[in-house]
Scaffold this motif. Structure first.
Motif, PDB file in Angstrom:
ATOM      1  N   SER A  17       0.841  -1.198   0.000  1.00 40.59           N
ATOM      2  CA  SER A  17       0.000   0.000   0.000  1.00 40.59           C
ATOM      3  C   SER A  17       0.873   1.244   0.000  1.00 40.59           C
ATOM      4  N   THR A  18       0.494   2.211  -0.825  1.00 44.60           N
ATOM      5  CA  THR A  18       1.235   3.474  -0.856  1.00 44.60           C
ATOM      6  C   THR A  18       1.172   4.182   0.493  1.00 44.60           C
ATOM      7  N   ALA A  19       0.000   4.169   1.110  1.00 46.74           N
ATOM      8  CA  ALA A  19      -0.154   4.844   2.395  1.00 46.74           C
ATOM      9  C   ALA A  19       0.672   4.173   3.485  1.00 46.74           C
ATOM     10  N   LEU A  20       0.636   2.826   3.531  1.00 42.00           N
ATOM     11  CA  LEU A  20       1.432   2.111   4.525  1.00 42.00           C
ATOM     12  C   LEU A  20       2.920   2.258   4.243  1.00 42.00           C
ATOM     13  N   ARG A  21       3.264   2.392   2.983  1.00 41.74           N
ATOM     14  CA  ARG A  21       4.676   2.552   2.614  1.00 41.74           C
ATOM     15  C   ARG A  21       5.272   3.781   3.300  1.00 41.74           C
ATOM     16  N   ALA A  22       4.511   4.861   3.350  1.00 37.82           N
ATOM     17  CA  ALA A  22       5.016   6.075   3.996  1.00 37.82           C
ATOM     18  C   ALA A  22       5.342   5.821   5.462  1.00 37.82           C
ATOM     19  N   ASP A  23       4.497   5.037   6.141  1.00 35.47           N
ATOM     20  CA  ASP A  23       4.759   4.708   7.543  1.00 35.47           C
ATOM     21  C   ASP A  23       5.989   3.807   7.672  1.00 35.47           C
ATOM     22  N   CYS A  24       6.096   2.839   6.773  1.00 33.93           N
ATOM     23  CA  CYS A  24       7.242   1.922   6.809  1.00 33.93           C
ATOM     24  C   CYS A  24       8.555   2.678   6.592  1.00 33.93           C
ATOM     25  N   VAL A  25       8.535   3.614   5.660  1.00 33.64           N
ATOM     26  CA  VAL A  25       9.724   4.421   5.391  1.00 33.64           C
ATOM     27  C   VAL A  25      10.092   5.252   6.615  1.00 33.64           C
ATOM     28  N   ALA A  26       9.075   5.847   7.239  1.00 36.93           N
ATOM     29  CA  ALA A  26       9.327   6.680   8.417  1.00 36.93           C
ATOM     30  C   ALA A  26       9.939   5.863   9.552  1.00 36.93           C
ATOM     31  N   VAL A  27       9.431   4.649   9.756  1.00 38.72           N
ATOM     32  CA  VAL A  27       9.968   3.791  10.812  1.00 38.72           C
ATOM     33  C   VAL A  27      11.391   3.365  10.478  1.00 38.72           C
ATOM     34  N   ALA A  28      11.630   2.997   9.207  1.00 37.51           N
ATOM     35  CA  ALA A  28      12.983   2.599   8.800  1.00 37.51           C
ATOM     36  C   ALA A  28      13.967   3.744   8.983  1.00 37.51           C
ATOM     37  N   ARG A  29      13.513   4.965   8.702  1.00 34.14           N
ATOM     38  CA  ARG A  29      14.382   6.123   8.822  1.00 34.14           C
ATOM     39  C   ARG A  29      14.777   6.379  10.287  1.00 34.14           C
ATOM     40  N   SER A  30      13.949   5.924  11.205  1.00 35.66           N
ATOM     41  CA  SER A  30      14.219   6.167  12.623  1.00 35.66           C
ATOM     42  C   SER A  30      15.238   5.193  13.217  1.00 35.66           C
ATOM     43  N   LYS A  31      15.572   4.119  12.487  1.00 34.43           N
ATOM     44  CA  LYS A  31      16.529   3.134  12.990  1.00 34.43           C
ATOM     45  C   LYS A  31      17.936   3.730  13.006  1.00 34.43           C
ATOM     46  N   ASP A  32      18.787   3.199  13.874  1.00 29.59           N
ATOM     47  CA  ASP A  32      20.154   3.707  13.941  1.00 29.59           C
ATOM     48  C   ASP A  32      20.944   3.240  12.725  1.00 29.59           C
ATOM     49  N   ALA A  33      21.997   3.987  12.381  1.00 36.46           N
ATOM     50  CA  ALA A  33      22.757   3.779  11.141  1.00 36.46           C
ATOM     51  C   ALA A  33      23.399   2.402  11.079  1.00 36.46           C
ATOM     52  N   SER A  34      23.921   1.896  12.196  1.00 33.63           N
ATOM     53  CA  SER A  34      24.603   0.597  12.178  1.00 33.63           C
ATOM     54  C   SER A  34      23.626  -0.530  11.874  1.00 33.63           C
ATOM     55  N   THR A  35      22.400  -0.420  12.404  1.00 31.82           N
ATOM     56  CA  THR A  35      21.377  -1.441  12.122  1.00 31.82           C
ATOM     57  C   THR A  35      21.002  -1.430  10.648  1.00 31.82           C
ATOM     58  N   LEU A  36      20.793  -0.240  10.114  1.00 35.29           N
ATOM     59  CA  LEU A  36      20.429  -0.130   8.702  1.00 35.29           C
ATOM     60  C   LEU A  36      21.548  -0.646   7.800  1.00 35.29           C
ATOM     61  N   LYS A  37      22.789  -0.367   8.151  1.00 34.47           N
ATOM     62  CA  LYS A  37      23.912  -0.830   7.343  1.00 34.47           C
ATOM     63  C   LYS A  37      23.964  -2.347   7.292  1.00 34.47           C
ATOM     64  N   ALA A  38      23.715  -2.987   8.432  1.00 35.12           N
ATOM     65  CA  ALA A  38      23.728  -4.449   8.461  1.00 35.12           C
ATOM     66  C   ALA A  38      22.641  -5.016   7.565  1.00 35.12           C
ATOM     67  N   HIS A  39      21.440  -4.462   7.645  1.00 35.67           N
ATOM     68  CA  HIS A  39      20.335  -4.936   6.804  1.00 35.67           C
ATOM     69  C   HIS A  39      20.581  -4.609   5.333  1.00 35.67           C
ATOM     70  N   TRP A  40      21.210  -3.483   5.079  1.00 37.16           N
ATOM     71  CA  TRP A  40      21.494  -3.052   3.703  1.00 37.16           C
ATOM     72  C   TRP A  40      22.359  -4.088   2.979  1.00 37.16           C
ATOM     73  N   PHE A  41      23.432  -4.515   3.602  1.00 37.32           N
ATOM     74  CA  PHE A  41      24.326  -5.465   2.933  1.00 37.32           C
ATOM     75  C   PHE A  41      23.767  -6.885   2.932  1.00 37.32           C
ATOM     76  N   GLU A  42      22.988  -7.232   3.951  1.00 35.13           N
ATOM     77  CA  GLU A  42      22.324  -8.536   3.921  1.00 35.13           C
ATOM     78  C   GLU A  42      21.342  -8.587   2.756  1.00 35.13           C
ATOM     79  N   ALA A  43      20.607  -7.491   2.553  1.00 39.65           N
ATOM     80  CA  ALA A  43      19.647  -7.434   1.449  1.00 39.65           C
ATOM     81  C   ALA A  43      20.352  -7.542   0.105  1.00 39.65           C
ATOM     82  N   ALA A  44      21.492  -6.866  -0.032  1.00 40.49           N
ATOM     83  CA  ALA A  44      22.231  -6.911  -1.303  1.00 40.49           C
ATOM     84  C   ALA A  44      22.772  -8.317  -1.574  1.00 40.49           C
ATOM     85  N   ARG A  45      23.248  -8.980  -0.532  1.00 40.29           N
ATOM     86  CA  ARG A  45      23.829 -10.316  -0.708  1.00 40.29           C
ATOM     87  C   ARG A  45      22.761 -11.393  -0.897  1.00 40.29           C
ATOM     88  N   GLN A  46      21.559 -11.160  -0.363  1.00 41.74           N
ATOM     89  CA  GLN A  46      20.506 -12.178  -0.403  1.00 41.74           C
ATOM     90  C   GLN A  46      19.416 -11.871  -1.436  1.00 41.74           C
TER      91      GLN A  46
END
Length: 507
Positions: free
Chosen positions: A86-115
């Motif tokens: 959903s476009t509307a839910l996407r905005a909430d998901c993005v906002a929550v993801a943006r609130s995560k700390d940088a080290s957590t996002l970096k770990a998920h970023w490279f896991e996503a790229a590798r998987q």
């Protein structure tokens, strides 16, 4: 994901969170199950989102703070899948993801790229995550996406602006085209194919060498095949040594690669910059101590013999005059065996017909089997000859046939260099629209077409090339940009054209 519909009679304003996966209500409970189990269904959900309401649209009835509280309990991967529904839910998901700390996002970023988790990459990009961040091995996500053959993620992560810089400068820009060169150098054909499919130019360069040269030096026939199929310049030389792909393959004794190269339309054996690097001379020299070379030398001699014919001069004379009747008679007499043969002038009938603007003769020769991408002894093609003569109709017709538009002829320049230098705006636009690289560089000075027209103060051509994607900051062998050349020309109008372009682009 399976989320129970909230009881319509229960006021959502009284809901209180009871746990990581539950939302309590006065008369009902809504269970939030793992989104991860639905990852396979996410693309279908996204495709249907415009036709039917999201099955999770009732989450929007909750207060924003409560939705975020629920979403914060989800993993990044689950948020990414939910964001697809959903476009509307996407905005909430993005906002929550943006609130995560940088080290957590970096770990998920490279896991996503590798998987190959493209949804997660899309979510983090939308959340403003730095796409050029590198891991402990000094690799970025684009590297892993291309290596895995993930075309969707590669397209998402590729930055065309960086590619343009990466192809033409040696200043360490992290463009995907520069990465394509590295993968070719390592023999990673899947990554090379993925990057090209994502829009990278097959003639990407680094340190004066093309990706094709790198693949040959690595003795990787799979990478060579991918690059040739994508239209890589089969005659593109190493700018530091003037070594051609064929000459390099001969030196390394790569029979299969030599065979592939000789089968390419337009390959030529001459080397205007170095007689010592001529393929025939190399095959003869290395054949003295490498048993693989005599076979290669035989291939080259057989190839060269097919290009010469004692009666080719008759075809040339008829082509120069545009005499289609005589050409038809010669074709009836000899068939197609002489069409691509060299005359004593070291060129073909098609090239001369194009050079003199005889469109009917050009069409007749090609209909009988003449190769529109063939190079003569000077590295000239029918297209480059027609462009140099300014024959728009012939150029337009020849562009309907597949061929590399960035081949550098014996003079070291491309067709686009010639059309720009001669002030042919209609030809310049025609060539770039057909796929010619507006930032192609010549052999010795590494000048682009924009360098030439800026130096001579051709303001109209400068404006046209800038509008069609030419880079004002590409450096030549002297470290000069087209903008530097414009200042050296002392043409106020030309400098003003650059300044207007830069201002409009926000640079």
């Amino acid at each position: 994901m399976r989320i129970a519909q909230p009881n319509a009679s229960s006021p959502t304003s009284h809901a209180t969170a009871k746990g990581p996966n539950q939302i309590g209500h006065s008369n009902s409970a809504m269970t939030l199950c793992s989104v991860k189990n639905q990852s396979a269904q996410a693309p279908a959900m996204a495709a249907e989102s415009q036709k039917e309401p999201s099955p999770y649209g009732h989450l929007l009835l909750l207060p924003c703070e409560m939705r975020h509280a629920v979403f914060e309990k989800l993993s990044i991967q689950d948020l990414a899948v939910l964001a697809q529904t959903s476009t509307a839910l996407r905005a909430d998901c993005v906002a929550v993801a943006r609130s995560k700390d940088a080290s957590t996002l970096k770990a998920h970023w490279f896991e996503a790229a590798r998987q190959n988790q493209t949804e997660t990459i899309e979510l983090l990009v939308a959340a403003g995550f730095d796409q050029n961040v590198i891991d402990g091995d000094k690799r970025n996500a684009l590297y892993y996406a291309a290596l895995k053959g993930n075309l969707e993620a590669t397209k998402l992560l590729r930055d065309p602006a960086q590619d343009a810089e990466g192809m033409t400068t040696l200043d360490g820009k992290p463009g995907a085209s520069r990465m394509l060169y590295r993968f070719a150098d390592w023999g990673e054909s899947t990554a090379v194919k993925t990057l090209i499919a994502a829009g990278c130019h097959p003639d990407s360069m680094r340190s004066g060498k093309t990706a094709l040269m790198a693949a040959i030096e690595n003795k990787s026939p799979d990478c060579v095949r991918v690059l040739l199929d994508a239209g890589a310049n089969v005659n593109g030389t190493n700018e530091r040594r003037a070594e051609s792909p064929l000459s390099s393959a001969i030196q390394r004794g790569c029979n299969n690669i030599v065979e592939m190269l000789l089968a390419q339309p337009g390959i030529y054996l001459s080397n205007p910059d170095s007689e010592w690097l001529n393929p025939e001379a190399r095959a003869l020299r290395f054949g003295m101590y490498d048993k693989r070379q005599p076979n290669i030398l035989a291939q080259i001699k057989q190839f060269d013999a097919r290009r010469k014919h004692p009666e080719a001069d008759e075809w040339i004379e008829a082509a120069v005059a545009g005499d289609t009747a005589t050409l038809f008679e010669l074709h009836s007499r000899h068939g197609a065996s002489v069409i691509d043969a060299f005359s004593t002038r070291s060129s073909t009938a098609l090239r001369y017909a194009a050079w003199h603007g005889h469109l009917d003769a050009v069409k007749a020769l090609i209909s009988w089997g003449a190769n529109p991408a063939f190079h003569d002894g000077d590295g000239e093609t029918a297209l480059s000859a027609a462009a140099r003569g300014g024959f728009t109709g012939v150029v337009d017709y020849l562009l309907t046939f597949p061929q590399s538009l960035d081949v550098l002829g014996a003079a070291g320049s491309s067709v686009l260099h010639d059309a720009s230098r001669k002030g042919k705006p209609e030809l310049v636009e025609m060539l770039i629209r057909a796929g010619a690289n507006p930032n192609v560089q010549n052999v010795k000075e590494l000048d682009t077409p924009l360098h030439h027209v800026a130096w001579h103060g051709h303001t109209d051509m400068v404006e046209l090339l800038l509008r069609l994607g030419a880079g004002p900051h590409v450096k030549n062998a002297d470290g000069k940009t087209p903008l530097d050349r414009a200042h050296q020309s002392r043409s106020r109008e030309t400098v003003a054209a650059f300044e207007a372009h830069l201002k409009a682009a926000g640079l």
